[in-house]
Design a protein around this motif. Structure first.
Motif, PDB file in Angstrom:
ATOM      1  N   LEU A 113      36.903  -9.545  28.018  1.00 48.78           N
ATOM      2  CA  LEU A 113      35.573  -9.074  28.393  1.00 48.78           C
ATOM      3  C   LEU A 113      34.484  -9.829  27.646  1.00 48.78           C
ATOM      4  CD1 LEU A 113      36.247  -5.219  28.427  1.00 48.78           C
ATOM      5  CD2 LEU A 113      36.224  -6.798  30.375  1.00 48.78           C
ATOM      6  N   ASP A 114      34.783 -10.305  26.448  1.00 44.46           N
ATOM      7  CA  ASP A 114      33.806 -11.004  25.624  1.00 44.46           C
ATOM      8  C   ASP A 114      33.749 -12.503  25.922  1.00 44.46           C
ATOM      9  OD1 ASP A 114      33.191  -8.619  24.341  1.00 44.46           O
ATOM     10  OD2 ASP A 114      34.674  -8.950  22.765  1.00 44.46           O
ATOM     11  N   LEU A 115      34.677 -13.006  26.725  1.00 43.03           N
ATOM     12  CA  LEU A 115      34.726 -14.432  27.043  1.00 43.03           C
ATOM     13  C   LEU A 115      33.993 -14.687  28.352  1.00 43.03           C
ATOM     14  CD1 LEU A 115      38.517 -15.037  26.364  1.00 43.03           C
ATOM     15  CD2 LEU A 115      36.622 -15.386  24.773  1.00 43.03           C
ATOM     16  N   GLY A 116      33.415 -15.849  28.474  1.00 45.65           N
ATOM     17  CA  GLY A 116      32.841 -16.224  29.759  1.00 45.65           C
ATOM     18  C   GLY A 116      33.961 -16.482  30.755  1.00 45.65           C
ATOM     19  N   PRO A 117      33.667 -16.414  32.036  1.00 42.57           N
ATOM     20  CA  PRO A 117      34.708 -16.603  33.046  1.00 42.57           C
ATOM     21  C   PRO A 117      35.350 -17.987  33.004  1.00 42.57           C
ATOM     22  CG  PRO A 117      32.542 -16.484  34.073  1.00 42.57           C
ATOM     23  CD  PRO A 117      32.363 -16.147  32.621  1.00 42.57           C
ATOM     24  N   VAL A 118      34.584 -19.007  32.612  1.00 42.47           N
ATOM     25  CA  VAL A 118      35.146 -20.360  32.558  1.00 42.47           C
ATOM     26  C   VAL A 118      36.165 -20.459  31.424  1.00 42.47           C
ATOM     27  CG1 VAL A 118      34.620 -22.799  32.168  1.00 42.47           C
ATOM     28  CG2 VAL A 118      33.115 -21.418  33.609  1.00 42.47           C
ATOM     29  N   LEU A 119      35.794 -20.008  30.238  1.00 38.78           N
ATOM     30  CA  LEU A 119      36.712 -20.060  29.099  1.00 38.78           C
ATOM     31  C   LEU A 119      37.935 -19.185  29.347  1.00 38.78           C
ATOM     32  CD1 LEU A 119      37.429 -21.083  26.302  1.00 38.78           C
ATOM     33  CD2 LEU A 119      36.009 -19.250  25.330  1.00 38.78           C
ATOM     34  N   ALA A 120      37.734 -17.980  29.880  1.00 42.51           N
ATOM     35  CA  ALA A 120      38.862 -17.092  30.176  1.00 42.51           C
ATOM     36  C   ALA A 120      39.810 -17.746  31.173  1.00 42.51           C
ATOM     37  CB  ALA A 120      38.365 -15.756  30.713  1.00 42.51           C
ATOM     38  N   GLY A 121      39.275 -18.430  32.170  1.00 40.91           N
ATOM     39  CA  GLY A 121      40.107 -19.104  33.157  1.00 40.91           C
ATOM     40  C   GLY A 121      40.894 -20.257  32.552  1.00 40.91           C
ATOM     41  N   GLN A 122      40.261 -20.993  31.636  1.00 40.33           N
ATOM     42  CA  GLN A 122      40.956 -22.095  30.980  1.00 40.33           C
ATOM     43  C   GLN A 122      42.070 -21.587  30.077  1.00 40.33           C
ATOM     44  OE1 GLN A 122      37.793 -24.216  29.058  1.00 40.33           O
ATOM     45  NE2 GLN A 122      37.151 -25.213  30.946  1.00 40.33           N
ATOM     46  N   ILE A 123      41.825 -20.480  29.395  1.00 36.85           N
ATOM     47  CA  ILE A 123      42.862 -19.897  28.545  1.00 36.85           C
ATOM     48  C   ILE A 123      44.031 -19.434  29.406  1.00 36.85           C
ATOM     49  CG2 ILE A 123      43.397 -17.931  27.047  1.00 36.85           C
ATOM     50  CD1 ILE A 123      40.550 -18.287  25.876  1.00 36.85           C
ATOM     51  N   LYS A 124      43.740 -18.778  30.507  1.00 31.13           N
ATOM     52  CA  LYS A 124      44.799 -18.314  31.406  1.00 31.13           C
ATOM     53  C   LYS A 124      45.642 -19.488  31.904  1.00 31.13           C
ATOM     54  CE  LYS A 124      45.677 -16.023  35.771  1.00 31.13           C
ATOM     55  NZ  LYS A 124      45.137 -15.398  36.957  1.00 31.13           N
TER      56      LYS A 124
END
Length: 82
Positions: A16-27
Motif C-alpha cells: 500500500l505504501d509503494l507506488g504501482p510502478v515499484l510494486a509491479g517491478q518487485i512482483k
C-alpha cells in the motif's frame, strides 16, 4: 508457481505504501526469483538449513528478501525506494 512456491511481503500493508510502478517491478522480480528457487532448492520437508537475507535491485529501489524452502516461500522483508 508450478511447484507451489509463492511470495509475500513480511508486512501485508507494505504494498500500500509503494507506488504501482515499484510494486509491479518487485512482483516481476519476485516471480523470477521463485522460478530460480524451484530449481535451486530441495523444497519442502526435505530441505535442511535456511536462507540468509539477499538483496534484489529494481528500477526505483531495492528490496531485501528471504527464501524459505521448507515453506516454499519467498518473503520480502524490506523495501527501499529511491
Amino acid at each position: 508457481m508450478s511447484d507451489g512456491w509463492t511470495w509475500e511481503y513480511w508486512w501485508p500493508e507494505t504494498e500500500l505504501d509503494l507506488g504501482p510502478v515499484l510494486a509491479g517491478q518487485i512482483k516481476e522480480r519476485c516471480e523470477e526469483l521463485l522460478r530460480a528457487a524451484e530449481t535451486l532448492y530441495i523444497s519442502g520437508q526435505r530441505h535442511e538449513g535456511g536462507s540468509e537475507a539477499q538483496v534484489a535491485y529494481v528500477a526505483g529501489g531495492m528490496f531485501e528478501y528471504l527464501i524459505a524452502p521448507r515453506l516454499l516461500k519467498l518473503v520480502v522483508v524490506s523495501v527501499t525506494a529511491y
